[in-house]
Design a protein around this motif. Sequence first.
Motif, short mmCIF file in Angstrom:
data_model
loop_
_atom_site.label_atom_id
_atom_site.label_comp_id
_atom_site.label_asym_id
_atom_site.label_seq_id
_atom_site.Cartn_x
_atom_site.Cartn_y
_atom_site.Cartn_z
N UNK A 1 0.82 -1.22 0.00
CA UNK A 1 0.00 0.00 0.00
C UNK A 1 0.85 1.27 0.00
N UNK A 2 1.94 1.25 0.74
CA UNK A 2 2.80 2.43 0.78
C UNK A 2 3.43 2.69 -0.58
N UNK A 3 3.81 1.63 -1.27
CA UNK A 3 4.40 1.78 -2.60
C UNK A 3 3.38 2.34 -3.59
N UNK A 4 2.11 1.84 -3.52
CA UNK A 4 1.07 2.34 -4.42
C UNK A 4 0.79 3.82 -4.14
N UNK A 5 0.82 4.21 -2.84
CA UNK A 5 0.57 5.61 -2.49
C UNK A 5 1.67 6.52 -3.05
N UNK A 6 2.93 6.08 -2.92
CA UNK A 6 4.04 6.85 -3.47
C UNK A 6 3.92 6.93 -4.99
N UNK A 7 3.57 5.83 -5.65
CA UNK A 7 3.44 5.83 -7.11
C UNK A 7 2.33 6.78 -7.55
N UNK A 8 1.24 6.80 -6.79
CA UNK A 8 0.14 7.70 -7.13
C UNK A 8 0.56 9.15 -7.00
N UNK A 9 1.26 9.49 -5.93
CA UNK A 9 1.73 10.85 -5.73
C UNK A 9 2.72 11.27 -6.81
N UNK A 10 3.58 10.34 -7.20
CA UNK A 10 4.56 10.67 -8.24
C UNK A 10 3.86 10.92 -9.57
N UNK A 11 2.82 10.10 -9.90
CA UNK A 11 2.08 10.33 -11.14
C UNK A 11 1.36 11.68 -11.11
N UNK A 12 0.83 12.02 -9.93
CA UNK A 12 0.13 13.31 -9.81
C UNK A 12 1.09 14.48 -10.00
N UNK A 13 2.28 14.39 -9.38
CA UNK A 13 3.28 15.44 -9.55
C UNK A 13 3.75 15.51 -10.99
N UNK A 14 3.94 14.35 -11.60
CA UNK A 14 4.35 14.33 -13.01
C UNK A 14 3.32 14.96 -13.92
N UNK A 15 2.02 14.69 -13.62
CA UNK A 15 0.96 15.29 -14.42
C UNK A 15 0.94 16.80 -14.31
N UNK A 16 1.16 17.31 -13.09
CA UNK A 16 1.21 18.76 -12.90
C UNK A 16 2.34 19.39 -13.69
N UNK A 17 3.49 18.75 -13.69
CA UNK A 17 4.64 19.30 -14.42
C UNK A 17 4.39 19.29 -15.92
N UNK A 18 3.74 18.21 -16.42
CA UNK A 18 3.49 18.13 -17.85
C UNK A 18 2.48 19.17 -18.30
N UNK A 19 1.41 19.39 -17.49
CA UNK A 19 0.38 20.38 -17.85
C UNK A 19 0.95 21.79 -17.88
N UNK A 20 1.96 22.07 -17.00
CA UNK A 20 2.57 23.39 -17.01
C UNK A 20 3.41 23.58 -18.27
#
Length: 575
Positions: free
Chosen positions: A556-575
Motif C-alpha cells: 500500500x505504501x508503494x502504491x501511495x508513493x506511485x500515485x503521488x509521483x504520477x500526480x506530480x508528473x501530471x502537474x509538471x506536464x500540464x505546465x
Amino acid sequence: MLSRLMSGSVRNLEREYLCTVRLLDDTEYTCTIQRDAKGQYLFDLICHHLNLLEKDYFGIRYVDPDKQRHWLEFTKSISKQMKSQPPFTLCLRVKFYPPDPAALKEEITRYLVFLQIKRDLYHGRLLCKTSDAAMLAAHILQAEIGDYDPGKHPEGYSSKFQFFPKHSEKLERRIADIHKTELIGQTPDTSELRFLQKAQMLETYGVDPHPCKDVSGNPAFLAFTPFGFVVLQGNKRVHFLKWNEVTKLKFEGKTFHIYANQKEDRKIILTYFAPTPEACKHLWKCGVENQAFYKLEKSSQVRTVSSSNLFFKGSRFRYSGRVAKEVMEQSAKIKREPPEIHRAGLVPSRSCPSITHGPRLTSVPRTRRRAVHISIMEGLESLRDSAHSTPVRSVSHSDCFMPRSRSQATDHGDGTAIISDETYSPSNSVLPTPVAERSLDLPISRQNNGAPRSIEEEKESEAGTPTMGDVADFSVDSRATGPAQTSGGEVALSEAEQVNKFVLSVLRLLLVTIGLLFVLLLLLIILTESDLDIAFLRDIRQTPEFEQFHYEYFCPLRRWFACKLRWVGGLLINK
C-alpha cells in the motif's frame, strides 16, 4: 629472462625493508622485515637474538619525525606505524618495570633491567641521596670492571667513569672507597642484583616521566610506575594514586584527565596540559597500558577503552599482552639452563657512558648544555653531599607489589613527599619532549592541582633521529573560564564547554541514526524489489512476518508513493 629476474628482485626489495634496533647495551641488531610484518614479529626476533624468555617487561620504542616518542604496537604493521621512510631505527627498552627485580627468574632478564636502570641513573630520571648514589655507582663498577686492582686502577680511577649527569669529587672518592673495601669478591650477577635491590627502594624507580603543565602553567612531571600514578613537581611528589584507585584516564586534544576514588569515597579529577596532542595521546596510551598490566588479574579482563566520555568521539585503544601476575606465574615455569650473558664490560656507551677511559666528564657535552636552558626545565644539578636528600615515602606505597620495607615511610598530611633536594628534571643529554612552536591556547577551567609534565625524551641517538637544538617552551593561558569545584584541586569544565560538547554529541548521534535508517531503507528495497536469489535474503522473504509486512504495509505504501509521483508528473506536464 635477465630483465624478468631483475624486475622480480626489485619487487622483492620493495616488499622488504631494513630495521635496526638499538639494544640496551648499545649494540645494534639489524634485520630484514617484510613490509606487512607486524610489531610482534620484530619483537620475537630480538628476544630470540637475546635468548630472552621473560620478555613481557620490554618493548620497542621509536621516535617519529616530529620528535615524539611511541611504543611500537605489536598487533599492527610496523610500516603503518612508522611515519618515516625505511630503513627504520628503533630501540629496545624496559616498558614495564618489574615491581620486584630480584624476583625475576633468569639472570639475563635481571641484566637487561640493570642496563635500563643504569641508563635512568645517568639521564637523571632516577634520583637518590648521595650515599645511595655512591653505593649504586660502586655496584656498577664492581659489575663491569671487577675487584679493585691497584695495578690497573690508579688513584682517582673513579673520576674517569660517568654514572650521573654531574657529580662532585667527594662523591667520586666515596664511590672508590666502597668499591675498594665493601664489594670485594662480588661477581657481576651479585653486584647487579644488589644494584637492582637498592634502586627498587628509591622514590623514582620505574619512572618514565612525561612533561606537562598544571592549570596555572607550573611545570611538573607525570609518570606511571609499578605502584601507581605519580606527579612530581619541583623536588616533591605532589600526588600519588595507587592503580586500584584510578578509575579512568582520558584526553581531549592537549588536555589529560585522571579520575580516581580515594578513601571515604572521595572522588578527585586531576587535569594536566601536554605540549602537543600527540604527546597527550602517547601519555594516555602509556597510562592505559600500565594500569592494565599492573592492576588486572588476568589478560582476559582487558577491555577496549575510549579517550572520551562523549558518544562517537575520541580514540579507542586496547592493551594487548599479558598482565604482571600472569607474567610472574609464567616465569616460575621456566626450566632451562641459564643462557650465557655477554656483558658489555668496558665497551663505551653512546647514551650511557658509565665506562669511559678518557678525561673525566664533569657534565654532559658542551653542545648540549644550551638545550637545557631552552628546554622545559633546567638540567639536573650536581648531586649534593647532603643527608637531607633521602627520599621520603608516603604510606600509600604499602600495598600492591611493595616489599614491606618500602612501607616504612613518613606519612605527610598534605600528601606531599620530599624526594630530593634537587629539582626533578632530566639532564641535558636528554632530548626534550617535542612542543608546538606556538604556545598552547587552552581555556583553564580547573584550579591548580599540581599537574605535571613528563620527563624529557631520551636523546635522539637512542632512536636515530636528528638533534633538536632549539625547543620552544610552551605556556598555558592563565585565564579561568569556569567556576572551581570545592574538592581539593578539582574544577568542573565551564558551562559553555559542556553545552558545546553536548550539542556536538547530539549532532553525532543524529547523523549516525540517519545513516542507520538509510542503510535499513536500502536493505528493505533490496528485499522487496530485487530478484537477487541469495540464501539469507531468501530466508528473510519466506518468513511469515516479512510476508505480512510486505502485503499489508509495504505494497500500500508503494502504491501511495506511485500515485503521488504520477500526480506530480501530471502537474509538471500540464505546465
